[in-house]
Design an enzyme around this catalytic site. Structure first.
Site, PDB file in Angstrom:
ATOM      1  N   HIS A  70     -17.333  -7.529 -30.164  1.00  0.00           N
ATOM      2  CA  HIS A  70     -18.227  -6.497 -30.971  1.00  0.00           C
ATOM      3  C   HIS A  70     -19.152  -6.305 -29.027  1.00  0.00           C
ATOM      4  O   HIS A  70     -19.967  -5.410 -29.296  1.00  0.00           O
ATOM      5  CB  HIS A  70     -18.703  -7.930 -31.163  1.00  0.00           C
ATOM      6  CG  HIS A  70     -18.919  -8.280 -32.013  1.00  0.00           C
ATOM      7  ND1 HIS A  70     -18.454  -7.829 -33.544  1.00  0.00           N
ATOM      8  CD2 HIS A  70     -17.672  -9.537 -32.807  1.00  0.00           C
ATOM      9  CE1 HIS A  70     -17.027  -8.418 -34.018  1.00  0.00           C
ATOM     10  NE2 HIS A  70     -17.673 -10.041 -33.904  1.00  0.00           N
ATOM     11  N   GLU A  77     -24.642 -20.703 -16.677  1.00  0.00           N
ATOM     12  CA  GLU A  77     -24.597 -20.918 -15.395  1.00  0.00           C
ATOM     13  C   GLU A  77     -23.506 -21.166 -14.903  1.00  0.00           C
ATOM     14  O   GLU A  77     -24.025 -20.881 -13.851  1.00  0.00           O
ATOM     15  CB  GLU A  77     -24.410 -22.476 -15.975  1.00  0.00           C
ATOM     16  CG  GLU A  77     -24.829 -23.202 -14.436  1.00  0.00           C
ATOM     17  CD  GLU A  77     -25.891 -23.394 -14.074  1.00  0.00           C
ATOM     18  OE1 GLU A  77     -27.204 -22.774 -14.380  1.00  0.00           O
ATOM     19  OE2 GLU A  77     -26.338 -23.789 -13.067  1.00  0.00           O
ATOM     20  N   TRP A  94     -38.902 -41.785  -2.044  1.00  0.00           N
ATOM     21  CA  TRP A  94     -38.697 -40.642  -2.999  1.00  0.00           C
ATOM     22  C   TRP A  94     -38.623 -41.256  -4.116  1.00  0.00           C
ATOM     23  O   TRP A  94     -37.825 -42.239  -4.253  1.00  0.00           O
ATOM     24  CB  TRP A  94     -38.105 -39.657  -2.487  1.00  0.00           C
ATOM     25  CG  TRP A  94     -36.676 -39.083  -4.075  1.00  0.00           C
ATOM     26  CD1 TRP A  94     -35.986 -39.516  -5.042  1.00  0.00           C
ATOM     27  CD2 TRP A  94     -37.288 -37.646  -4.295  1.00  0.00           C
ATOM     28  NE1 TRP A  94     -36.171 -38.345  -5.710  1.00  0.00           N
ATOM     29  CE2 TRP A  94     -36.671 -37.338  -5.370  1.00  0.00           C
ATOM     30  CE3 TRP A  94     -38.214 -37.014  -3.678  1.00  0.00           C
ATOM     31  CZ2 TRP A  94     -36.964 -36.300  -6.081  1.00  0.00           C
ATOM     32  CZ3 TRP A  94     -38.366 -35.721  -4.713  1.00  0.00           C
ATOM     33  CH2 TRP A  94     -37.469 -35.456  -5.837  1.00  0.00           C
ATOM     34  N   ASN A 112     -33.745 -48.748  -0.674  1.00  0.00           N
ATOM     35  CA  ASN A 112     -32.781 -47.632  -1.457  1.00  0.00           C
ATOM     36  C   ASN A 112     -32.136 -48.379  -2.873  1.00  0.00           C
ATOM     37  O   ASN A 112     -31.395 -49.003  -2.512  1.00  0.00           O
ATOM     38  CB  ASN A 112     -32.074 -46.936  -1.158  1.00  0.00           C
ATOM     39  CG  ASN A 112     -33.052 -46.085   0.167  1.00  0.00           C
ATOM     40  OD1 ASN A 112     -34.065 -46.039   0.538  1.00  0.00           O
ATOM     41  ND2 ASN A 112     -32.317 -45.128   1.319  1.00  0.00           N
ATOM     42  N   GLY A 113     -32.675 -47.100  -3.580  1.00  0.00           N
ATOM     43  CA  GLY A 113     -31.436 -48.560  -5.224  1.00  0.00           C
ATOM     44  C   GLY A 113     -32.405 -48.838  -6.694  1.00  0.00           C
ATOM     45  O   GLY A 113     -33.750 -48.206  -5.913  1.00  0.00           O
ATOM     46  N   CYS A 142     -33.936 -42.535  -0.903  1.00  0.00           N
ATOM     47  CA  CYS A 142     -35.048 -41.985   0.204  1.00  0.00           C
ATOM     48  C   CYS A 142     -34.513 -43.016   1.714  1.00  0.00           C
ATOM     49  O   CYS A 142     -33.086 -43.335   2.141  1.00  0.00           O
ATOM     50  CB  CYS A 142     -35.876 -43.898   0.395  1.00  0.00           C
ATOM     51  SG  CYS A 142     -36.109 -44.091  -1.575  1.00  0.00           S
ATOM     52  N   LYS A 155     -37.128 -22.773  -4.423  1.00  0.00           N
ATOM     53  CA  LYS A 155     -36.671 -23.856  -5.071  1.00  0.00           C
ATOM     54  C   LYS A 155     -37.997 -24.089  -5.754  1.00  0.00           C
ATOM     55  O   LYS A 155     -36.764 -25.174  -7.113  1.00  0.00           O
ATOM     56  CB  LYS A 155     -36.709 -24.842  -4.100  1.00  0.00           C
ATOM     57  CG  LYS A 155     -35.856 -26.306  -4.831  1.00  0.00           C
ATOM     58  CD  LYS A 155     -34.475 -26.380  -4.708  1.00  0.00           C
ATOM     59  CE  LYS A 155     -33.937 -27.487  -5.640  1.00  0.00           C
ATOM     60  NZ  LYS A 155     -33.233 -26.798  -6.293  1.00  0.00           N
ATOM     61  N   GLU A 214     -26.457 -15.733  -8.460  1.00  0.00           N
ATOM     62  CA  GLU A 214     -28.168 -16.034  -7.317  1.00  0.00           C
ATOM     63  C   GLU A 214     -27.290 -16.354  -5.856  1.00  0.00           C
ATOM     64  O   GLU A 214     -27.848 -15.857  -4.547  1.00  0.00           O
ATOM     65  CB  GLU A 214     -28.168 -17.538  -7.256  1.00  0.00           C
ATOM     66  CG  GLU A 214     -29.104 -17.550  -8.585  1.00  0.00           C
ATOM     67  CD  GLU A 214     -28.963 -19.776  -8.538  1.00  0.00           C
ATOM     68  OE1 GLU A 214     -28.223 -20.438  -8.998  1.00  0.00           O
ATOM     69  OE2 GLU A 214     -30.400 -20.016  -8.850  1.00  0.00           O
ATOM     70  N   ARG A 255     -35.029 -34.197   3.868  1.00  0.00           N
ATOM     71  CA  ARG A 255     -35.138 -34.418   2.879  1.00  0.00           C
ATOM     72  C   ARG A 255     -36.051 -34.641   1.411  1.00  0.00           C
ATOM     73  O   ARG A 255     -35.924 -34.700   0.355  1.00  0.00           O
ATOM     74  CB  ARG A 255     -34.169 -35.597   2.643  1.00  0.00           C
ATOM     75  CG  ARG A 255     -32.869 -35.119   3.462  1.00  0.00           C
ATOM     76  CD  ARG A 255     -31.919 -37.033   3.756  1.00  0.00           C
ATOM     77  NE  ARG A 255     -33.186 -37.809   3.675  1.00  0.00           N
ATOM     78  CZ  ARG A 255     -33.295 -39.390   3.491  1.00  0.00           C
ATOM     79  NH1 ARG A 255     -31.475 -39.638   3.079  1.00  0.00           N
ATOM     80  NH2 ARG A 255     -33.450 -39.814   3.291  1.00  0.00           N
ATOM     81  N   LYS A 276     -24.987 -18.942 -11.265  1.00  0.00           N
ATOM     82  CA  LYS A 276     -24.488 -19.479  -9.637  1.00  0.00           C
ATOM     83  C   LYS A 276     -24.243 -18.526  -9.293  1.00  0.00           C
ATOM     84  O   LYS A 276     -24.390 -17.740  -7.760  1.00  0.00           O
ATOM     85  CB  LYS A 276     -23.597 -20.278  -9.707  1.00  0.00           C
ATOM     86  CG  LYS A 276     -24.255 -21.876 -10.329  1.00  0.00           C
ATOM     87  CD  LYS A 276     -24.929 -22.942  -9.415  1.00  0.00           C
ATOM     88  CE  LYS A 276     -26.375 -21.826  -9.566  1.00  0.00           C
ATOM     89  NZ  LYS A 276     -27.273 -23.401 -10.750  1.00  0.00           N
TER      90      LYS A 276
END
Ligand code: F6R
Length: 608
Positions: A504, A481, A74, A98-99, A2, A603, A488, A27, A485
């Protein structure tokens, strides 16, 4: 994370705080609020949704004062709503935080017993109540905050104002960043330099355990033992764009580097202080996933890869047969699912249309539905029976990095928990796996520090037209993955294969124009992978490998070998993927691509 801003000085606080919150909006947040000291009272305005909602509200119903605090939230505890938005006001105080307060359930219950009534679902609100209780005894602002913080366990960046001290702010930090700044006859407390860069360039970074008293002309800092301390002041030259990325050239690089901290956040309060007990939300416990006859995982893209790794965790630790499907396929496959099955939907955004369609399908089948998600109260969690939140904070880079590793950690913790509950995981192995998880942030930091050579390797790979990624077991989804990446970000074709499957078919592709990226740390299949690589080498292939520190055999036949520290096999996927994220990042950057917003990608994929 946040956004926080606090101001005390000679000007009106509200416009400064509004502008600062605007700077933090990039953000992502779900609500916002501002409180000021006004005429011996606290005045506060909060709004759900966009900052404009708050600004409109304040235009209709203004507040004014020269000391104030503001926050963009957030959600972590409690859904996004006006009542959960910060500041939280109680008695003579208003606070922003925050936290995560780990012992908030217990503190809240104790406060309720003493007659306190709460107006939000947040962990933060209890701090305001505790401060007021301490203030009633001590009648001193900073002492009250200090004493209240002695009672809480967890992480915080906390900024407090008091109606009885209209020219003071108290700021405290433990494991969440908090920065102080001094201008001419004014001082600031903020989570991000960006918020106050327009007013000053002199910043002081608080350390864990510090508490500070800010007045317009002075900042006094005390350490955890209540001793006055001087923390160094830095002059920051960044412009606003650089400050938003905290000095990193791209959000993606920032998000890769912050993964050790995000994993710490994911685990906070979930592995208890005895270091062996696991504490999940009651809603997750009530699902009794340990009784499931099988687990069905669905997800898309990177989240699907997390599911593929998790299959190994669930089958190895909990001995529950697990199936993983791509959501867009599963929804049209007429799948077999019953009320005896557990259904796990993995989604960073919680909004992916295909994954959501599968959740609805699982609902119709009567399965127990668990979401693994990063965004509180998004569509998929709301449609599920319970949610394990990954706590990665907003991910701004379109290519997923920290969302992936926090998903993996969440799934691993859940698998260990189920293994224990089902008594399929011996206690010593559970302890070993938990130890590996607890030390993971350090191991990740170590791995990131070993990645210095990646730009050199990236330079050699710029002209390749295609890549082959190889791995086995849990490291095959990591190879997938890595290939995703690369595709993309660089727009270069890449394909992942289980290393043993290469002979194979794909072996026909091997020549000196096809770089082979192999994940081969020391584990049960190391020797097998080494043999596959000998076949690549014999055909003139170029090998770039990820190996354990001290490795000789694979490293010797590799053009570049990136190392991970010695660690339990269980967490190897989480370390190896860091090198693959960085490799894709550096190649893309050298090619001049937009790393944070690769072409054609969004996104959040809310359409089918
Ligand atoms: C890849 C990436 C995508 C997402 C996918 C699912 O870097 O970000 O593949 O993983 O679109 O998104 P969520 O997890 O939000 O459901």
């Amino acid at each position: 994370m946040c956004g926080i801003i606090g101001y005390t000085g000679y000007r009106e606080a509200v416009p400064i705080i509004q502008t600062g919150l605007g700077r933090l909006a990039y953000r992502g947040y779900d609500s916002a609020g501002i409180a000021v000291c006004a005429n011996g009272e606290i005045a506060c305005r909060r709004a759900h949704g966009k900052l404009e909602n708050l600004i409109d509200k304040m235009a209709r119903d203004p507040i004014a004062g020269s000391t104030g605090i503001g926050h963009t939230r957030w959600a972590t505890h409690g859904r996004p709503s006006e009542s959960n938005a910060h500041p939280h006001c109680y008695g003579r105080f208003a606070i922003v935080h925050n936290g995560i307060i780990e012992n908030f359930m217990q503190l809240r219950a104790e406060l309720k017993e003493r007659g306190h009534v709460f107006s939000s679902e947040t962990d933060t609100e209890i701090i305001a109540h505790l401060i007021q209780e301490e203030y009633d005894k001590k009648r001193d602002f900073i002492t009250a905050v200090r004493c209240a913080l002695h009672l809480v366990r967890g992480s915080y960046a906390l900024v407090v104002i008091c109606a009885d001290a209209p020219e003071q702010i108290v700021a405290a930090r433990n494991q969440s960043p908090l920065i102080l700044a001094k201008g001419e006859n004014e001082t600031f407390a903020t989570s991000d330099i960006t918020a106050v860069l327009a007013y000053t360039r002199q910043f002081t970074f608080l350390e864990d355990g510090d508490i500070a008293l800010l007045t317009p002309n002075e900042i006094a800092i005390y350490d955890a033992h209540n001793r006055p301390v001087q923390r160094p002041t830095k002059t920051v030259q960044w412009d606003v764009a650089a400050a938003e990325k905290q000095g990193y050239p791209h959000y993606m690089l920032k998000e890769i580097e912050e993964q050790p901290q995000k994993i710490t956040d994911t685990l906070r309060g979930r592995i208890l202080e005895d270091e062996v007990s696991i504490n999940l939300d009651d809603a997750i416990d009530e699902l009794h996933l340990e009784n499931a006859s099988s687990i069905q995982i669905v997800a898309c893209g990177t989240s699907y890869h997390a599911g593929l790794v998790a299959k190994f965790y669930f089958e190895k630790f909990a001995r529950i047969p697990t199936r993983v499907d791509v959501a867009s396929e599963y929804r049209y496959a007429d799948p077999i699912l019953s009320p005896c099955d557990a259904f796990i939907a993995i989604s960073q955004s919680g909004e992916t249309a295909d994954t959501y369609a599968c959740v609805k399908l699982a609902r119709r089948a009567g399965a127990k539905i668990l979401a693994i998600c990063n965004v509180i109260d998004s569509t998929i969690p709301r449609a599920s029976d319970a949610t394990f939140y990954t706590r990665a904070d907003p991910e701004i880079g379109v290519a997923s990095t920290k969302a992936f590793t926090t998903q993996l950690v969440s799934l691993l913790l859940l698998a260990i928990h189920l293994g224990r509950t089902r008594a399929t995981l011996p206690e010593d192995e559970a302890r070993r796996a938990l130890h590996a998880l607890r030390t993971l942030p350090k191991l990740m930091e170590d791995t990131l520090a070993r990645a210095q050579d990646i730009p050199k390797a990236a330079q050699k790979l710029l002209r390749a037209n295609s890549f082959l990624y190889l791995g086995r077991n849990t490291l095959y989804p990591i190879a997938s993955e890595g290939a995703l990446k690369l595709k993309e970000l660089t727009y270069i074709h890449a394909e992942a294969y289980p290393a043993g499957e290469m002979k194979h078919g794909p072996i026909a592709l091997i020549d000196d124009r096809l770089p082979v990226i192999v994940i081969a740390p020391q584990n049960a299949t190391y020797e097998k992978t080494l043999s596959n690589l000998q076949e690549v080498k014999a055909r003139g292939g170029r090998i770039f490998s990820i190996v354990s520190q001290g490795d000789d055999a694979v490293a010797r036949i590799s053009e570049h070998a990136f190392t991970i520290p010695t660690c339990d096999e269980t967490v190897q996927p989480l370390l190896c993927v860091l090198h693959l994220q960085l490799l894709a990042y550096h190649i893309a950057n050298m090619l001049g691509n937009d790393v944070d917003q690769p072409r054609n990608l969004a996104k959040s994929v809310t359409v089918e």
